[in-house]
Structure formats: structure tokens, C-alpha cells
Design a protein around this motif. Sequence first.
Motif, PDB file in Angstrom:
ATOM      1  N   GLY A  32      20.577  15.897 -47.562  1.00  0.00           N
ATOM      2  CA  GLY A  32      19.773  16.517 -48.605  1.00  0.00           C
ATOM      3  C   GLY A  32      20.208  16.214 -50.024  1.00  0.00           C
ATOM      4  N   VAL A  33      21.150  15.290 -50.202  1.00  0.00           N
ATOM      5  CA  VAL A  33      21.574  14.878 -51.547  1.00  0.00           C
ATOM      6  C   VAL A  33      21.411  13.366 -51.614  1.00  0.00           C
ATOM      7  CG1 VAL A  33      23.405  14.887 -53.271  1.00  0.00           C
ATOM      8  CG2 VAL A  33      23.246  16.776 -51.635  1.00  0.00           C
ATOM      9  N   MET A  34      20.475  12.902 -52.449  1.00  0.00           N
ATOM     10  CA  MET A  34      20.171  11.473 -52.519  1.00  0.00           C
ATOM     11  C   MET A  34      21.364  10.648 -52.966  1.00  0.00           C
ATOM     12  SD  MET A  34      16.269  11.367 -53.927  1.00  0.00           S
ATOM     13  CE  MET A  34      16.358   9.598 -53.936  1.00  0.00           C
ATOM     14  N   GLU A  35      21.504   9.491 -52.332  1.00  0.00           N
ATOM     15  CA  GLU A  35      22.503   8.485 -52.698  1.00  0.00           C
ATOM     16  C   GLU A  35      23.933   9.021 -52.673  1.00  0.00           C
ATOM     17  OE1 GLU A  35      21.276   6.626 -56.330  1.00  0.00           O
ATOM     18  OE2 GLU A  35      19.284   6.196 -55.538  1.00  0.00           O
ATOM     19  N   THR A  36      24.188  10.009 -51.828  1.00  0.00           N
ATOM     20  CA  THR A  36      25.516  10.597 -51.702  1.00  0.00           C
ATOM     21  C   THR A  36      25.891  10.639 -50.230  1.00  0.00           C
ATOM     22  OG1 THR A  36      25.129  11.984 -53.632  1.00  0.00           O
ATOM     23  CG2 THR A  36      26.914  12.641 -52.181  1.00  0.00           C
ATOM     24  N   GLY A  37      27.098  10.211 -49.927  1.00  0.00           N
ATOM     25  CA  GLY A  37      27.617  10.298 -48.570  1.00  0.00           C
ATOM     26  C   GLY A  37      28.825  11.211 -48.551  1.00  0.00           C
ATOM     27  N   SER A  38      28.885  12.097 -47.594  1.00  0.00           N
ATOM     28  CA  SER A  38      30.025  13.000 -47.495  1.00  0.00           C
ATOM     29  C   SER A  38      30.185  13.453 -46.050  1.00  0.00           C
ATOM     30  CB  SER A  38      29.844  14.211 -48.410  1.00  0.00           C
ATOM     31  OG  SER A  38      31.001  15.026 -48.379  1.00  0.00           O
ATOM     32  N   GLU A  39      31.424  13.550 -45.605  1.00  0.00           N
ATOM     33  CA  GLU A  39      31.737  14.057 -44.274  1.00  0.00           C
ATOM     34  C   GLU A  39      32.841  15.099 -44.396  1.00  0.00           C
ATOM     35  OE1 GLU A  39      32.330  11.277 -41.021  1.00  0.00           O
ATOM     36  OE2 GLU A  39      31.340   9.726 -42.204  1.00  0.00           O
ATOM     37  N   LEU A  40      32.825  16.023 -43.472  1.00  0.00           N
ATOM     38  CA  LEU A  40      33.822  17.086 -43.414  1.00  0.00           C
ATOM     39  C   LEU A  40      34.238  17.266 -41.964  1.00  0.00           C
ATOM     40  CD1 LEU A  40      35.380  19.556 -44.561  1.00  0.00           C
ATOM     41  CD2 LEU A  40      33.254  20.869 -44.241  1.00  0.00           C
ATOM     42  N   MET A  41      35.532  17.216 -41.709  1.00  0.00           N
ATOM     43  CA  MET A  41      36.067  17.465 -40.368  1.00  0.00           C
ATOM     44  C   MET A  41      36.890  18.741 -40.423  1.00  0.00           C
ATOM     45  SD  MET A  41      36.516  16.715 -37.185  1.00  0.00           S
ATOM     46  CE  MET A  41      36.150  15.008 -36.886  1.00  0.00           C
ATOM     47  N   GLU A  84      34.730  27.839 -32.828  1.00  0.00           N
ATOM     48  CA  GLU A  84      33.304  27.488 -32.805  1.00  0.00           C
ATOM     49  C   GLU A  84      32.832  26.867 -34.117  1.00  0.00           C
ATOM     50  OE1 GLU A  84      33.595  31.874 -33.885  1.00  0.00           O
ATOM     51  OE2 GLU A  84      34.407  30.642 -32.282  1.00  0.00           O
ATOM     52  N   ARG A  85      33.521  27.075 -35.219  1.00  0.00           N
ATOM     53  CA  ARG A  85      33.143  26.478 -36.501  1.00  0.00           C
ATOM     54  C   ARG A  85      33.741  25.078 -36.637  1.00  0.00           C
ATOM     55  NH1 ARG A  85      29.183  28.188 -38.704  1.00  0.00           N
ATOM     56  NH2 ARG A  85      29.955  30.299 -38.663  1.00  0.00           N
ATOM     57  N   ALA A  86      34.818  24.808 -35.936  1.00  0.00           N
ATOM     58  CA  ALA A  86      35.474  23.505 -36.019  1.00  0.00           C
ATOM     59  C   ALA A  86      34.500  22.417 -35.574  1.00  0.00           C
ATOM     60  CB  ALA A  86      36.725  23.490 -35.154  1.00  0.00           C
ATOM     61  N   GLY A  87      34.598  21.261 -36.204  1.00  0.00           N
ATOM     62  CA  GLY A  87      33.753  20.141 -35.826  1.00  0.00           C
ATOM     63  C   GLY A  87      33.587  19.152 -36.962  1.00  0.00           C
ATOM     64  N   HIS A  88      32.728  18.166 -36.729  1.00  0.00           N
ATOM     65  CA  HIS A  88      32.476  17.073 -37.659  1.00  0.00           C
ATOM     66  C   HIS A  88      31.120  17.316 -38.317  1.00  0.00           C
ATOM     67  CE1 HIS A  88      32.768  12.417 -38.134  1.00  0.00           C
ATOM     68  NE2 HIS A  88      32.543  13.028 -39.263  1.00  0.00           N
ATOM     69  N   TYR A  89      31.108  17.399 -39.636  1.00  0.00           N
ATOM     70  CA  TYR A  89      29.897  17.709 -40.391  1.00  0.00           C
ATOM     71  C   TYR A  89      29.556  16.560 -41.339  1.00  0.00           C
ATOM     72  CZ  TYR A  89      30.579  22.571 -38.940  1.00  0.00           C
ATOM     73  OH  TYR A  89      30.726  23.718 -38.208  1.00  0.00           O
ATOM     74  N   TYR A  90      28.246  16.360 -41.546  1.00  0.00           N
ATOM     75  CA  TYR A  90      27.740  15.364 -42.492  1.00  0.00           C
ATOM     76  C   TYR A  90      26.881  16.055 -43.534  1.00  0.00           C
ATOM     77  CZ  TYR A  90      29.024  11.839 -39.022  1.00  0.00           C
ATOM     78  OH  TYR A  90      29.716  11.050 -38.146  1.00  0.00           O
ATOM     79  N   LEU A  91      27.007  15.627 -44.785  1.00  0.00           N
ATOM     80  CA  LEU A  91      26.165  16.156 -45.854  1.00  0.00           C
ATOM     81  C   LEU A  91      24.787  15.517 -45.780  1.00  0.00           C
ATOM     82  CD1 LEU A  91      26.023  17.909 -48.467  1.00  0.00           C
ATOM     83  CD2 LEU A  91      26.668  15.835 -49.720  1.00  0.00           C
TER      84      LEU A  91
END
Length: 119
Positions: free
Chosen positions: A35-44, A26-33
Amino acid sequence: MRLLTPLMPLAAFFATPALAETAPAERAGHYYLHGVMETGSELMLRPDGRFQWYLVYGALDLFAEGRWQEADGTVRLEAEPTKDVPQPGFKTLTLTIRGKELVPPDGRGAYARATNEVE
């Protein structure tokens, strides 16, 4: 249940499944950051206990791959050098679970599951 065979090193028998078993589906999945300006981050977070991560801030691009596990209200990412990412952007990163979000150690922003995923 896996069986130990004479040709299997003990480290291989004990290493992989223990971590994967603590990676709840249930925790597995695709996440996006957010709330942080000018920053891009993804977590799979994959159901098999593996993860992929990147962070882009200005000219700084960081990447990591490895294993993850959930315990005590946190998701712990342990990066490993791979063919695609020989120098990970971190060794260990512990994210705090806050509802459905994953919060970085500095408390700035949070990773939220992609909205198009079925929960």
C-alpha cells in the motif's frame, strides 16, 4: 523459570526474558509492507522477541534489528546497534495492530504476514 546465579549480573537476569515473554508466538512471522508506492519493506518478528526490518525507497536503504513486544493493541520495535546494523534506521517504531496487519504510525500502508506462512 530462570534462577539468578552469583555470576549473573542483575541486568542480564531481568532484561531479556521479560520482553521475550510479551512477544506472542501467534504474532511472530514474516511481514511485507503493502500500500505504499515505490517502497519495499519487510519485517521479521521472531518468537524469541527479536526482530529484523528493512525499508527501501529510491536510493534510501534503512535497516534495524532489536527486540519487539506486543501490548495495548500495538507492536513496539526497539532497535539496537548490532554488528550487522551499527546504525539502525530508527530507535523505536510502534505499529498499530489492525486485524492481522501492522500499521505504521503515519497510517500509510500496512505490514501483512507472508501468504505462504501457516497461521
